[in-house]
Design a protein around this motif. Structure first.
Motif, PDB file in Angstrom:
ATOM      1  N   THR A 657       0.868  -1.191   0.050  1.00  0.00           N
ATOM      2  CA  THR A 657      -0.007  -0.138  -0.099  1.00  0.00           C
ATOM      3  C   THR A 657       0.883   1.355  -0.073  1.00  0.00           C
ATOM      4  O   THR A 657       0.833   2.292  -0.712  1.00  0.00           O
ATOM      5  CB  THR A 657      -0.899  -0.005   1.243  1.00  0.00           C
ATOM      6  OG1 THR A 657      -1.576  -1.263   1.290  1.00  0.00           O
ATOM      7  CG2 THR A 657      -1.788   1.356   1.232  1.00  0.00           C
ATOM      8  N   HIS A 660       2.102   1.362  -3.639  1.00  0.00           N
ATOM      9  CA  HIS A 660       1.152   1.653  -4.824  1.00  0.00           C
ATOM     10  C   HIS A 660      -0.164   2.114  -4.477  1.00  0.00           C
ATOM     11  O   HIS A 660      -0.967   2.456  -5.430  1.00  0.00           O
ATOM     12  CB  HIS A 660       0.969   0.244  -5.397  1.00  0.00           C
ATOM     13  CG  HIS A 660       2.203  -0.696  -5.742  1.00  0.00           C
ATOM     14  ND1 HIS A 660       2.916  -0.352  -6.874  1.00  0.00           N
ATOM     15  CD2 HIS A 660       2.802  -1.606  -5.239  1.00  0.00           C
ATOM     16  CE1 HIS A 660       4.055  -1.134  -6.800  1.00  0.00           C
ATOM     17  NE2 HIS A 660       3.930  -2.039  -5.831  1.00  0.00           N
ATOM     18  N   GLY A 661      -0.256   2.495  -3.298  1.00  0.00           N
ATOM     19  CA  GLY A 661      -1.709   3.048  -2.788  1.00  0.00           C
ATOM     20  C   GLY A 661      -1.765   4.366  -2.921  1.00  0.00           C
ATOM     21  O   GLY A 661      -0.847   5.127  -3.366  1.00  0.00           O
ATOM     22  N   ASP A 662      -3.171   5.021  -3.140  1.00  0.00           N
ATOM     23  CA  ASP A 662      -3.420   6.366  -3.134  1.00  0.00           C
ATOM     24  C   ASP A 662      -2.987   7.041  -1.856  1.00  0.00           C
ATOM     25  O   ASP A 662      -2.761   6.404  -0.841  1.00  0.00           O
ATOM     26  CB  ASP A 662      -4.819   6.670  -3.587  1.00  0.00           C
ATOM     27  CG  ASP A 662      -5.968   6.149  -2.526  1.00  0.00           C
ATOM     28  OD1 ASP A 662      -5.692   5.876  -1.360  1.00  0.00           O
ATOM     29  OD2 ASP A 662      -7.082   5.686  -3.001  1.00  0.00           O
ATOM     30  N   GLU A 663      -3.309   8.305  -1.437  1.00  0.00           N
ATOM     31  CA  GLU A 663      -2.654   9.229  -0.421  1.00  0.00           C
ATOM     32  C   GLU A 663      -3.484   8.729   0.845  1.00  0.00           C
ATOM     33  O   GLU A 663      -3.020   8.613   1.953  1.00  0.00           O
ATOM     34  CB  GLU A 663      -2.878  10.500  -0.748  1.00  0.00           C
ATOM     35  CG  GLU A 663      -2.293  11.336   0.604  1.00  0.00           C
ATOM     36  CD  GLU A 663      -0.818  11.279   0.858  1.00  0.00           C
ATOM     37  OE1 GLU A 663      -0.391  10.706   2.056  1.00  0.00           O
ATOM     38  OE2 GLU A 663       0.069  10.673   0.060  1.00  0.00           O
ATOM     39  N   ASP A 664      -4.692   8.632   0.571  1.00  0.00           N
ATOM     40  CA  ASP A 664      -5.733   8.228   1.776  1.00  0.00           C
ATOM     41  C   ASP A 664      -5.448   6.725   2.275  1.00  0.00           C
ATOM     42  O   ASP A 664      -5.290   6.825   3.396  1.00  0.00           O
ATOM     43  CB  ASP A 664      -7.226   8.258   1.293  1.00  0.00           C
ATOM     44  CG  ASP A 664      -7.885   9.717   1.138  1.00  0.00           C
ATOM     45  OD1 ASP A 664      -7.025  10.650   1.450  1.00  0.00           O
ATOM     46  OD2 ASP A 664      -8.885   9.891   0.396  1.00  0.00           O
ATOM     47  N   SER A 665      -5.113   5.951   1.448  1.00  0.00           N
ATOM     48  CA  SER A 665      -4.892   4.577   1.839  1.00  0.00           C
ATOM     49  C   SER A 665      -3.427   4.586   2.352  1.00  0.00           C
ATOM     50  O   SER A 665      -3.196   3.643   3.299  1.00  0.00           O
ATOM     51  CB  SER A 665      -4.862   3.527   0.701  1.00  0.00           C
ATOM     52  OG  SER A 665      -4.249   3.647  -0.305  1.00  0.00           O
ATOM     53  N   LYS A 666      -2.289   5.623   2.053  1.00  0.00           N
ATOM     54  CA  LYS A 666      -1.155   5.372   2.749  1.00  0.00           C
ATOM     55  C   LYS A 666      -1.278   6.032   4.037  1.00  0.00           C
ATOM     56  O   LYS A 666      -0.790   5.650   5.074  1.00  0.00           O
ATOM     57  CB  LYS A 666      -0.428   6.095   1.803  1.00  0.00           C
ATOM     58  CG  LYS A 666       0.219   5.577   0.508  1.00  0.00           C
ATOM     59  CD  LYS A 666       1.178   6.496  -0.159  1.00  0.00           C
ATOM     60  CE  LYS A 666       1.749   5.908  -1.565  1.00  0.00           C
ATOM     61  NZ  LYS A 666       2.571   6.879  -2.267  1.00  0.00           N
ATOM     62  N   GLN A 667      -2.145   7.043   4.164  1.00  0.00           N
ATOM     63  CA  GLN A 667      -2.204   7.746   5.361  1.00  0.00           C
ATOM     64  C   GLN A 667      -2.980   6.740   6.312  1.00  0.00           C
ATOM     65  O   GLN A 667      -2.637   6.675   7.737  1.00  0.00           O
ATOM     66  CB  GLN A 667      -3.247   9.002   5.371  1.00  0.00           C
ATOM     67  CG  GLN A 667      -2.443  10.507   4.999  1.00  0.00           C
ATOM     68  CD  GLN A 667      -1.661  10.678   6.052  1.00  0.00           C
ATOM     69  OE1 GLN A 667      -0.220  10.290   6.154  1.00  0.00           O
ATOM     70  NE2 GLN A 667      -1.587  11.784   6.648  1.00  0.00           N
TER      71      GLN A 667
END
Length: 879
Positions: A657, A660-667
């Motif tokens: 994550t 490769h994840g977006d910023e929301d999933s990273k947070q």
């Protein structure tokens, strides 16, 4: 203190001392009366002021620190009171040697001058062990440190003596005691150690009065025959029944002594006739009391022979006297024979010479009434012992207790507060020197003896305060909660503290007693300087770090059992700390500085729910283990969760994550990583305080220390049992693929082709949904199939409900791998045979320590499993 980053490798020597000084400067360990908080108190078993840090101290004080830090973090007003014991005999021996090196004789300078030198020595060397304990990270309230010769403590000891004396519990009497000829003092059983000695058994002829016959007695100590007051036989021994009541003439002394009958005599020992020397043997002393025999002390305090022996032997050292007696008996043709004989001899722990059993006048404490409340409170369960088996030992001793010899013929210590008037015969005990006789006005003389060290430390749990004066600290912190000590002093100290608490305060001194095991080396031998198998803990701390030593010692110590220690085992603790360090560096490197969402406001995937479930389960398990005194179980639970679940699995899964994840999933992932990391540091802090504080001070936080951070509490809201089981299945598939890769030495960077057969449709659907995770973490492609026959050049692995097949074509050299596995199989088969032979040898299984035998059994089991596994691989390679 504010650390901004974790730099470089885990190097505890760079920060442990700095952190400890920070804790001291900020006063984090200091405790104050707080009516709003419940106290949790421990008093440190005071190490001898002469002592240096040992592995036993490491184990004992680490466990105390785990408890104090745990309850402090749980909101208790935790107070750990440290101190040292004046150790009368040990210190006097040290100071005497110290003076001798300066050319000063103790006896020539006298008592007052000697005590000046003793205090000088104590002030110079007496705090070494305390400074060493600080290196371990002990979170004591150092402002409360006590010494058993402090003015206030001294007054408490004297008060206790006088109170018991006035009640008639303390008296003077002649008894047989353990005597150290070097210190010229009585010593306790605890200060005697035993060694096997290659000696002799001398057989002497004792003439029977009025006849030409004699009886033959066997003895290991010929010199004591000069103090014989009888010879004894067993009343059921037919060989000697006709001699009972007759008289023998004691050779050399030319005294007439009776032949008596006593059941104690072993007809199988020697000739079945034994000499009775009541003043120099405890069993003979008891026989003398039963038969009303005279008791003749033939020795001076330095173990030379006194004027009660024939003139030729007076003034001789006991071993010189032994030779002289044997020679004299030989000359008189009264020496029948000499046999080699191995027996145990008691040695003075401080004088390092064989003790004497010596009749002398000593001070005693009557115990029969004092012990009754101490027995009752344990029977009622007001005090609990861990392990519970020590409860029976405690009762056995107290129910068969003898009066306590509390005096020592020394100068360093608490002087007996009894005063004598030589003019009129007045005698009494006083808390303060009365100066002159209340009867006749003449000057009084104080008793020269001092109290046994145990007779001062038995009031330790309450005398560390201002007792007997009114003291709010005593009211708040007493009784203490837990005593951590060794079982070898259950009688000398633990039981006596309970007796003292009930007698002087009417309260128990502690609620729970945890008995540690003995620290042994890998061969099962008790660690000691004489064996050269006891490492210097400061060297271990220097090489591995205090956290590594603390963690390793605690993990090796099941409840109350002995532990097998070697320095190499500290690599376990150091590697664990290093794993946490590197994991923390990774997590911190992914924090952006932007505020993280709360845990309640983020979506949770299957792996998030799994790690949160495992985190909650670990909280519950670790709390229970600490509170039940299963400290080693807590260390295993923490290791399994932090190393395996969090670092090896969840962080690895999170990388997908975070990459490769977006910023929301990273947070969201950062929030969970930080949440679990912070909680893990708190859970681990009582065991590994330095590294957890060092990392904690780099986290986004509000607290200035982890010392007072709240200990994690179980929250059932974050238990996800279904997702936990699903995540475990995904992990197991990844593990099996990795395992097959490892067994076949497939290069880490090479992607393999894996085929999976799954029995359960729901499990298959789940794995298909997370195929990309499996492929990334197992470095493989994954194809689901219905059935498959094993093929040549194919690795096979099995899990619960699934099978994995991995093609090895192109990944390995078949012939080379076959040769390698066949070589390994031969090696394992040879190891197995050697271990089987060892376990079949009764000389090994009957004589080796149980832990060592079990270690060999575990090896055998391991070899069997490996042989089976490698045989299957060879079969697969052969096709």
């Amino acid at each position: 203190m504010d650390y901004q980053a974790l730099e470089g490798n885990y190097t505890p020597g760079q920060f442990e001392e700095e952190i400890y000084q920070y804790w001291l400067k900020e006063g984090f360990f200091e405790s104050r009366i707080n009516p709003k908080k419940k106290p949790y108190t421990i008093v440190m078993p005071p190490p001898n002021v002469t002592g240096i840090l040992t592995m036993g101290h490491i184990l004992n004080n680490t466990i105390q620190d785990v408890l104090i830090r745990y309850y402090r973090m749980n909101g208790y007003e935790a107070c750990w009171i440290p101190g040292t014991d004046h150790a009368s005999i040990a210190t006097e021996a040290k100071v005497t040697k110290y003076l001798a090196e300066k050319g000063i004789n103790k006896w020539e300078i006298g008592r007052e001058k000697f005590l000046e030198y003793a205090w000088e020595w104590k002030n110079k060397y007496g705090g070494i062990i305390i400074d060493q304990l600080k290196k371990l990270g002990t979170s004591c309230d150092w402002k409360r440190e006590r010494f058993t010769m402090d003015d206030g403590y001294y007054k408490a000891v004297i008060h206790a003596f006088v109170k018991l004396y006035k009640k008639g519990y303390i008296y003077r009497g002649y008894r047989l005691v353990n005597w150290c000829p070097v210190s010229k003092s009585a010593i306790s059983d605890e200060e005697v150690y035993y060694e096997e000695v290659e000696g002799h058994l001398w057989h002497f002829r004792y003439p029977i009065k009025g006849t030409d016959s004699y009886v033959v007695v066997a003895t290991t100590r010929p010199e004591t025959m000069l103090g014989d007051t009888a010879v004894a036989v067993n009343p059921n021994d037919k060989r000697y029944r006709h001699l009972i009541g007759k008289t023998v003439v004691l050779p050399l002394a030319e005294r007439e002594i009776p032949i008596i009958a006593d059941d104690y005599v072993d007809p199988e020992f020697g000739t079945g006739v034994v000499k009775i020397t009541p003043a120099h043997d405890p069993n003979d002393y008891e026989i003398a009391l039963r038969h009303d025999l005279p008791i003749v002390n033939i020795m001076n305090p330095d173990a030379t022979l006194n004027d009660l022996v024939p003139e030729d032997f007076r003034g001789l050292d006991r071993y010189e006297a032994r030779e002289a007696v044997v020679e004299a008996m030989k000359e008189r043709k009264l020496l029948e024979k000499i046999e080699k004989y191995t027996h145990k001899v008691g040695y003075s722990e401080r004088g390092h010479v064989p003790i004497e059993y010596y009749l002398s006048e000593q001070w005693y404490m009557k115990m029969s009434e004092l012990v009754k409340p101490a027995i009752e409170v344990v029977k009622k369960g007001e005090i609990t012992f861990y392990p519970e088996r020590w409860t029976k030992v405690y009762f056995h001793w107290l129910e068969n207790i003898k009066d306590w010899c509390i005096s020592r013929q020394l100068w360093w210590g608490h002087r007996i507060p009894v005063y004598y008037c030589d003019a009129c015969g007045f005698m009494d005990a006083f808390e303060e020197d009365p100066g002159k006789c209340p009867k006749c006005g003449m000057k009084l003389r104080q008793d020269p003896d001092v109290l046994d060290t145990w007779a001062s430390s038995w009031i330790w749990p309450f005398a560390v305060h201002d007792w007997p004066n009114p003291d709010p600290n005593l009211d708040y912190y007493y009784p203490t909660d837990t005593l951590v000590t060794g079982p070898d002093i259950i009688f000398f100290w633990v039981a006596r503290m309970i007796i003292a608490g009930m007698e002087f305060l009417g309260k128990i001194p502690f609620k729970r007693v945890y008995f540690t095991g003995i620290v042994r080396d890998d061969l099962g031998r008790k660690m000691s300087k004489s064996l050269g198998n006891s490492p210097d803990p400061l060297d271990v701390i220097r090489d591995y770090g205090a956290d590594a030593l603390r963690y390793t010692m605690t993990r090796l110590a099941p409840l109350g059992n002995d532990i097998l220690y070697s320095n190499e085992k500290c690599e376990l603790g150091r590697n664990f700390a290093n794993k946490i360090w590197n994991a923390s560096k990774f997590i911190l490197s992914h924090l952006t500085g932007k505020p993280l969402p709360s845990l309640e406001n983020i979506p949770l995937d299957i792996f998030d729910k799994w790690i949160l479930t495992r985190y909650q389960e670990t909280i519950k398990a670790v709390r229970q283990s600490i509170e039940d005194f299963h400290f080693n179980e807590a260390t295993v639970q923490l290791y399994d969760f932090i190393w395996d679940d969090f670092c090896s699995w969840y962080i690895e899964v999170s990388k997908v994550t975070l990459t490769h994840g977006d910023e929301d999933s990273k947070q969201a992932k950062r929030r969970i990583l930080l949440h679990v990391l912070e909680g893990s540091l708190k859970l681990l802090h009582p065991f590994m305080p330095f590294v957890t504080e060092r990392i904690y001070l780099t986290l986004p936080r509000y607290e200035k220390t982890i010392v007072y951070a709240p200990y994690p509490v179980f929250d059932g809201k974050y238990l996800f049992e279904d997702e936990k089981a699903q995540a475990r299945l995904i992990q197991e598939v990844i593990y099996v693929i990795r395992n097959v890769r490892g067994e076949n030495k497939i290069a880490p960077g090479e992607t393999v082709k894996a085929f999976c057969i799954v029995e359960n449709k729901a499990d298959k659907a789940l794995l298909e949904r997370y195929t990309s995770f499996v492929e990334k973490l197992a470095k493989s492609t994954l194809e689901f199939i219905e059935r498959r026959e094993p093929k040549p050049m194919e690795g096979v692995g099995h899990g619960k409900g699934f099978d994995i097949y991995i093609s090895l074509e192109g990944s390995i050299d078949k012939d080379k791998e076959l040769a390698r596995f066949e070589e390994e199989l031969t090696r394992l088969q040879n190891q197995k045979k050697a271990t089987e032979a060892k376990l079949a040898n009764p000389n090994f299984t009957n004589k080796a320590p149980e832990a060592i035998v079990q270690k060999e059994k575990d090896k055998l089991n391991y070899y069997s499993q490996e042989i089976e596994k490698i045989s299957k691989i060879i079969e697969s390679l052969k096709g």
